[in-house]
Design an enzyme around this catalytic site. Structure first.
Site, PDB file in Angstrom:
ATOM      1  CE  LYS A  19      66.404  36.612 -30.045  1.00 34.24           C
ATOM      2  NZ  LYS A  19      67.379  37.001 -31.064  1.00 34.24           N
ATOM      3  CG  HIS A  46      73.234  47.786  -4.146  1.00 38.36           C
ATOM      4  ND1 HIS A  46      74.060  48.353  -5.114  1.00 38.36           N
ATOM      5  CD2 HIS A  46      72.012  48.371  -4.299  1.00 38.36           C
ATOM      6  CE1 HIS A  46      73.360  49.243  -5.797  1.00 38.36           C
ATOM      7  NE2 HIS A  46      72.113  49.264  -5.326  1.00 38.36           N
ATOM      8  NE  ARG A  88      69.936  46.826  -9.174  1.00 36.43           N
ATOM      9  CZ  ARG A  88      69.386  47.855  -8.548  1.00 36.43           C
ATOM     10  NH1 ARG A  88      68.121  48.156  -8.756  1.00 36.43           N
ATOM     11  NH2 ARG A  88      70.089  48.590  -7.718  1.00 36.43           N
ATOM     12  NE  ARG A 117      66.522  55.107  -5.940  1.00 31.38           N
ATOM     13  CZ  ARG A 117      65.239  55.359  -6.201  1.00 31.38           C
ATOM     14  NH1 ARG A 117      64.787  56.569  -6.108  1.00 31.38           N
ATOM     15  NH2 ARG A 117      64.401  54.390  -6.503  1.00 31.38           N
ATOM     16  CB  THR A 118      71.528  51.580  -9.135  1.00 30.33           C
ATOM     17  OG1 THR A 118      71.106  51.557  -7.770  1.00 30.33           O
ATOM     18  CG2 THR A 118      72.893  50.946  -9.267  1.00 30.33           C
TER      19      THR A 118
HETATM   20  C1  NCD Z   1      67.959  49.314  -3.446  1.00 30.51           C
HETATM   21  C2  NCD Z   1      68.218  47.998  -4.166  1.00 30.51           C
HETATM   22  O1  NCD Z   1      67.993  47.887  -5.369  1.00 30.51           O
HETATM   23  O2  NCD Z   1      68.666  47.094  -3.471  1.00 30.51           O
HETATM   24  N1  NCD Z   1      67.722  50.373  -4.322  1.00 30.51           N
HETATM   25  C3  NCD Z   1      68.779  51.113  -4.758  1.00 30.51           C
HETATM   26  O3  NCD Z   1      69.645  50.624  -5.461  1.00 30.51           O
HETATM   27  N2  NCD Z   1      68.864  52.387  -4.336  1.00 30.51           N
HETATM   28  C4  NCD Z   1      66.966  49.219  -2.373  1.00 30.51           C
HETATM   29  C5  NCD Z   1      65.597  48.703  -2.664  1.00 30.51           C
HETATM   30  O4  NCD Z   1      65.248  48.349  -3.800  1.00 30.51           O
HETATM   31  O5  NCD Z   1      64.803  48.634  -1.711  1.00 30.51           O
END
Ligand code: NCD
Length: 312
Positions: A82, A131, A103, A53-54
């Site tokens: 590496k 997040h 991320r 999703r993100t």
């Molecule tokens: C979340 C995350 O990555 O923290 N997912 C997301 O970005 N929608 C929640 C999760 O992984 O449980």
């Protein structure tokens, strides 16, 4: 927004949040409203952890505002394999792109990265930390469904490792919200997060049993147990499968209860909830696009580099 990086929800004022949500609502109605401002802009997607999703919604949002994206690809196929440091990786990438979405499994990674580059860094999840762009779409969804004032929110599941929880709770302190945290004892909010919430004047209570509060809630925000963050698989097995809801559970809830989840879900919400009016989690995921369009428009806007705003 007057910030040039988005690292944690704690940097967002109520005004910042409302500005993004208002802009997102405008862009949801009229996606072309941004015009060609970002036509020559590139956003780098740097995901050192899995994401659907993100990553896809940032990708979609950037393209919908007229820009484009470059993707670092998987860690397996990048120079990280590496032994390249995060600092070096982002210093190279800032030469290719006008913004970096990052991320990473380590808490503090986005903050560290922001200290090495001049382009905006968006924290798309740093370990069990924060997040914040997820929080903006969560608040957008809550505002649409229940309004953000005089709100009673239950946040349930993995409150220890859940970064969406830490960001959301922090942002909710800007609003007139009562927060109920529901989890097994071993997955309570970390002390530091609790301390910061109290410090920000949060009205919060902690529970081990959803039944204690279910009837009061306007919103129930359910989260996945973050299996990948457990130091020991046995510890995960002890809490796996706890705190599940299904349509029967929700019989005791208010008719207008909104059920949210950042997704992916594992088994926390039974599929029979999907068809009920409570379920908002797929709409919530879809809201990621207009919200991230608004966020990127603000962070990559003409004035972002020149107005002197600095959240570092
Ligand atoms: C979340 C995350 O990555 O923290 N997912 C997301 O970005 N929608 C929640 C999760 O992984 O449980």
């Amino acid at each position: 927004m007057r910030h040039d990086h988005l690292l944690s929800a704690g940097q967002l004022t109520r005004e910042d949040i409302e500005a993004v949500l208002d802009r997102a609502a405008d862009l949801a109605d009229d996606p072309g409203a941004v015009g060609e401002r970002h036509a020559d802009r590139l956003l780098a997607l740097c995901f050192f952890e899995p994401s659907t999703r993100t990553k896809m919604s940032f990708d979609t949002a950037m393209k919908r505002i007229g820009g484009d994206t470059v993707d670092m690809g998987s860690v397996e196929s990048s120079s990280v394999k590496k032994g390249e440091s995060l600092a070096d990786t982002v210093r190279v990438i800032e030469g290719y792109a006008d913004g970096i979405v990052l991320r990473h499994p380590s808490e503090g990674a986005a903050k560290l990265a922001s200290q090495f580059v001049d382009v905006p860094v968006i924290n798309a999840g740093d370990g069990a930390g924060q997040h914040p762009s997820q929080t903006l779409l969560d608040l957008y969804t809550m505002r649409e469904r229940a309004g953000l004032d005089d709100l009673t929110v239950g946040i349930m599941g993995d409150l220890k490792y859940g970064r969406t929880v830490h960001s959301l709770a922090s942002a909710l302190t800007n609003f007139d919200a009562r927060m109920h945290f529901i989890s097994p004892e071993s997955l309570r909010l970390p002390r530091g997060v609790r301390f910061d919430l109290h410090d920000a004047g949060a009205r919060l209570r902690e529970h081990t049993d959803l039944d204690e509060v279910l009837e009061e809630l306007d919103v129930l925000y359910v989260t996945r147990i973050q299996r990948e963050r457990f130091p020991d698989e046995n510890e995960y097995q002890q809490v796996a499968g706890e705190y599940q809801i299904d349509a029967d559970t929700l019989e005791r809830a208010r008719d207008d209860l909104t059920v949210m989840h950042p997704l992916p879900r594992v088994d926390e919400i039974a599929p029979d909830v999907d068809a009920t009016d409570h379920a908002a989690y797929f709409a919530q995921a879809h809201n990621g696009v207009p919200v991230r369009m608004a966020l990127l428009d603000g962070l990559l806007g003409e004035d972002a580099a020149t107005d002197g705003g600095d959240a570092r």
